[in-house]
Design a protein around this motif. Sequence first.
Motif, PDB file in Angstrom:
ATOM      1  N   ALA A  30       0.820  -1.218   0.000  1.00 15.21           N
ATOM      2  CA  ALA A  30       0.000   0.000   0.000  1.00 15.21           C
ATOM      3  C   ALA A  30       0.850   1.263   0.000  1.00 15.21           C
ATOM      4  CB  ALA A  30      -0.931  -0.005   1.211  1.00 15.21           C
ATOM      5  N   GLY A  31       2.158   1.162   0.268  1.00 18.38           N
ATOM      6  CA  GLY A  31       3.024   2.339   0.253  1.00 18.38           C
ATOM      7  C   GLY A  31       3.173   3.020   1.599  1.00 18.38           C
ATOM      8  N   VAL A  32       2.885   2.304   2.690  1.00 24.78           N
ATOM      9  CA  VAL A  32       2.992   2.891   4.024  1.00 24.78           C
ATOM     10  C   VAL A  32       4.466   3.060   4.396  1.00 24.78           C
ATOM     11  CG1 VAL A  32       2.468   2.509   6.486  1.00 24.78           C
ATOM     12  CG2 VAL A  32       0.783   1.913   4.725  1.00 24.78           C
ATOM     13  N   ASP A  33       4.768   4.147   5.091  1.00 27.05           N
ATOM     14  CA  ASP A  33       6.114   4.425   5.578  1.00 27.05           C
ATOM     15  C   ASP A  33       6.625   3.248   6.409  1.00 27.05           C
ATOM     16  OD1 ASP A  33       8.235   6.640   6.310  1.00 27.05           O
ATOM     17  OD2 ASP A  33       7.660   5.660   8.203  1.00 27.05           O
ATOM     18  N   PRO A  34       7.857   2.801   6.188  1.00 22.26           N
ATOM     19  CA  PRO A  34       8.382   1.636   6.907  1.00 22.26           C
ATOM     20  C   PRO A  34       8.405   1.788   8.434  1.00 22.26           C
ATOM     21  CG  PRO A  34       9.796   2.157   5.050  1.00 22.26           C
ATOM     22  CD  PRO A  34       8.789   3.255   5.152  1.00 22.26           C
ATOM     23  N   ASP A  35       8.605   2.996   8.945  1.00 14.49           N
ATOM     24  CA  ASP A  35       8.613   3.186  10.398  1.00 14.49           C
ATOM     25  C   ASP A  35       7.227   2.922  10.997  1.00 14.49           C
ATOM     26  OD1 ASP A  35      11.311   3.815  10.423  1.00 14.49           O
ATOM     27  OD2 ASP A  35      10.953   5.975  10.326  1.00 14.49           O
ATOM     28  N   ILE A  36       6.182   3.367  10.314  1.00 17.79           N
ATOM     29  CA  ILE A  36       4.811   3.123  10.764  1.00 17.79           C
ATOM     30  C   ILE A  36       4.509   1.627  10.670  1.00 17.79           C
ATOM     31  CG2 ILE A  36       2.362   3.561  10.289  1.00 17.79           C
ATOM     32  CD1 ILE A  36       3.842   5.993  11.435  1.00 17.79           C
ATOM     33  N   SER A  37       4.923   1.008   9.569  1.00 22.28           N
ATOM     34  CA  SER A  37       4.725  -0.431   9.400  1.00 22.28           C
ATOM     35  C   SER A  37       5.399  -1.206  10.519  1.00 22.28           C
ATOM     36  CB  SER A  37       5.291  -0.908   8.060  1.00 22.28           C
ATOM     37  OG  SER A  37       4.606  -0.313   6.995  1.00 22.28           O
ATOM     38  N   TYR A  38       6.598  -0.806  10.866  1.00 20.99           N
ATOM     39  CA  TYR A  38       7.335  -1.492  11.920  1.00 20.99           C
ATOM     40  C   TYR A  38       6.617  -1.350  13.267  1.00 20.99           C
ATOM     41  CZ  TYR A  38      10.982  -2.871  15.154  1.00 20.99           C
ATOM     42  OH  TYR A  38      11.677  -3.490  16.163  1.00 20.99           O
ATOM     43  N   ASP A  39       6.212  -0.123  13.609  1.00 22.46           N
ATOM     44  CA  ASP A  39       5.504   0.098  14.878  1.00 22.46           C
ATOM     45  C   ASP A  39       4.263  -0.776  14.974  1.00 22.46           C
ATOM     46  OD1 ASP A  39       7.378   2.004  15.572  1.00 22.46           O
ATOM     47  OD2 ASP A  39       6.025   3.718  15.327  1.00 22.46           O
ATOM     48  N   LEU A  40       3.459  -0.787  13.917  1.00 25.13           N
ATOM     49  CA  LEU A  40       2.236  -1.575  13.948  1.00 25.13           C
ATOM     50  C   LEU A  40       2.523  -3.069  13.961  1.00 25.13           C
ATOM     51  CD1 LEU A  40      -0.028   0.536  11.593  1.00 25.13           C
ATOM     52  CD2 LEU A  40      -0.416   0.065  14.025  1.00 25.13           C
ATOM     53  N   SER A  41       3.578  -3.494  13.295  1.00 29.54           N
ATOM     54  CA  SER A  41       3.891  -4.930  13.296  1.00 29.54           C
ATOM     55  C   SER A  41       4.371  -5.386  14.672  1.00 29.54           C
ATOM     56  CB  SER A  41       4.911  -5.264  12.206  1.00 29.54           C
ATOM     57  OG  SER A  41       6.188  -4.752  12.521  1.00 29.54           O
ATOM     58  N   VAL A  42       5.099  -4.551  15.390  1.00 25.05           N
ATOM     59  CA  VAL A  42       5.519  -4.899  16.749  1.00 25.05           C
ATOM     60  C   VAL A  42       4.301  -4.951  17.662  1.00 25.05           C
ATOM     61  CG1 VAL A  42       6.830  -4.123  18.768  1.00 25.05           C
ATOM     62  CG2 VAL A  42       7.877  -4.039  16.493  1.00 25.05           C
ATOM     63  N   ARG A 146       5.335   6.329   2.217  1.00 25.96           N
ATOM     64  CA  ARG A 146       6.683   6.401   1.665  1.00 25.96           C
ATOM     65  C   ARG A 146       6.731   7.552   0.675  1.00 25.96           C
ATOM     66  NH1 ARG A 146       6.182   0.724   0.313  1.00 25.96           N
ATOM     67  NH2 ARG A 146       5.933   1.474  -1.806  1.00 25.96           N
ATOM     68  N   GLU A 147       7.906   8.116   0.534  1.00 28.59           N
ATOM     69  CA  GLU A 147       8.063   9.189  -0.425  1.00 28.59           C
ATOM     70  C   GLU A 147       7.697   8.685  -1.813  1.00 28.59           C
ATOM     71  OE1 GLU A 147      11.635  12.069  -1.917  1.00 28.59           O
ATOM     72  OE2 GLU A 147      11.582  11.482   0.208  1.00 28.59           O
ATOM     73  N   GLY A 148       6.825   9.405  -2.471  1.00 28.74           N
ATOM     74  CA  GLY A 148       6.384   9.029  -3.811  1.00 28.74           C
ATOM     75  C   GLY A 148       5.186   8.085  -3.836  1.00 28.74           C
ATOM     76  N   ALA A 149       4.782   7.566  -2.691  1.00 31.93           N
ATOM     77  CA  ALA A 149       3.608   6.659  -2.640  1.00 31.93           C
ATOM     78  C   ALA A 149       2.358   7.482  -2.422  1.00 31.93           C
ATOM     79  CB  ALA A 149       3.770   5.653  -1.523  1.00 31.93           C
ATOM     80  N   ALA A 150       1.293   7.086  -3.072  1.00 36.83           N
ATOM     81  CA  ALA A 150       0.020   7.785  -2.916  1.00 36.83           C
ATOM     82  C   ALA A 150      -0.811   7.088  -1.839  1.00 36.83           C
ATOM     83  CB  ALA A 150      -0.745   7.766  -4.234  1.00 36.83           C
ATOM     84  N   PRO A 151      -1.491   7.850  -1.007  1.00 40.80           N
ATOM     85  CA  PRO A 151      -2.369   7.230   0.010  1.00 40.80           C
ATOM     86  C   PRO A 151      -3.477   6.425  -0.641  1.00 40.80           C
ATOM     87  CG  PRO A 151      -2.149   9.615   0.372  1.00 40.80           C
ATOM     88  CD  PRO A 151      -1.499   9.290  -0.944  1.00 40.80           C
ATOM     89  N   LEU A 152      -4.023   5.492   0.114  1.00 37.55           N
ATOM     90  CA  LEU A 152      -5.158   4.689  -0.357  1.00 37.55           C
ATOM     91  C   LEU A 152      -6.356   5.610  -0.534  1.00 37.55           C
ATOM     92  CD1 LEU A 152      -4.854   1.738   2.146  1.00 37.55           C
ATOM     93  CD2 LEU A 152      -4.129   1.764  -0.222  1.00 37.55           C
ATOM     94  N   MET A 153      -6.830   5.719  -1.730  1.00 33.32           N
ATOM     95  CA  MET A 153      -7.988   6.568  -2.012  1.00 33.32           C
ATOM     96  C   MET A 153      -8.990   5.806  -2.853  1.00 33.32           C
ATOM     97  SD  MET A 153      -7.498   9.407  -0.614  1.00 33.32           S
ATOM     98  CE  MET A 153      -6.338  10.613  -0.081  1.00 33.32           C
ATOM     99  N   ALA A 154     -10.244   6.171  -2.699  1.00 34.55           N
ATOM    100  CA  ALA A 154     -11.292   5.558  -3.523  1.00 34.55           C
ATOM    101  C   ALA A 154     -11.089   5.987  -4.959  1.00 34.55           C
ATOM    102  CB  ALA A 154     -12.664   5.983  -3.029  1.00 34.55           C
ATOM    103  N   VAL A 155     -11.336   5.068  -5.890  1.00 32.34           N
ATOM    104  CA  VAL A 155     -11.151   5.360  -7.316  1.00 32.34           C
ATOM    105  C   VAL A 155     -12.490   5.667  -7.926  1.00 32.34           C
ATOM    106  CG1 VAL A 155     -10.316   4.473  -9.495  1.00 32.34           C
ATOM    107  CG2 VAL A 155      -9.182   3.830  -7.396  1.00 32.34           C
TER     108      VAL A 155
END
Length: 155
Positions: A30-42, A146-155
């Motif tokens: 989904a393009g989530v920042d790795p630091d946020i992914s890490y926090d949530l995975s822990v 992540r830099e350059g990733a677009a947030p999840l948005m409805a299409v």
Amino acid sequence: MSIWWSLHLRREAASVPLARRLLIGTMETAGVDPDISYDLSVALSEACANAVEHGGDMARGSGSEAYRVTAYLDGEKCRIEVADAGPGFPASSASRPRPPIRPAHSDAENGRGLCLIQELADHVHIGNKPGRGGAVVSFDKVLKWREGAAPLMAV
């Protein structure tokens, strides 16, 4: 666009990294920042470890061998819920509120999970499933991308 999934996992230590890897893979895709992914995975790992250790109802002789993990990535937020069929948390009432979660001693081998979840997530709810018993730990966090990733948005 939203992404959600739900797993029914055996109460075995091997299930914890499975849930963690699925969450990390989902957030990476989904393009989530790795630091946020890490926090949530822990935080997820801690909640799953608690369900594995405490999630059965051995007192009634019917220890559940499963627990459920559900994750929702919706817009700018990720919400995770881990539910088990154990005895749940001690009941609270108007005369006896549930005691606050206190940090474990620095040399303790157990007892840090719920505190760690509270530190890593933006909002945490810890309670019991209505009716059937069991604990539910749910938490959420605002997502960064992540830099350059677009947030999840409805299409």
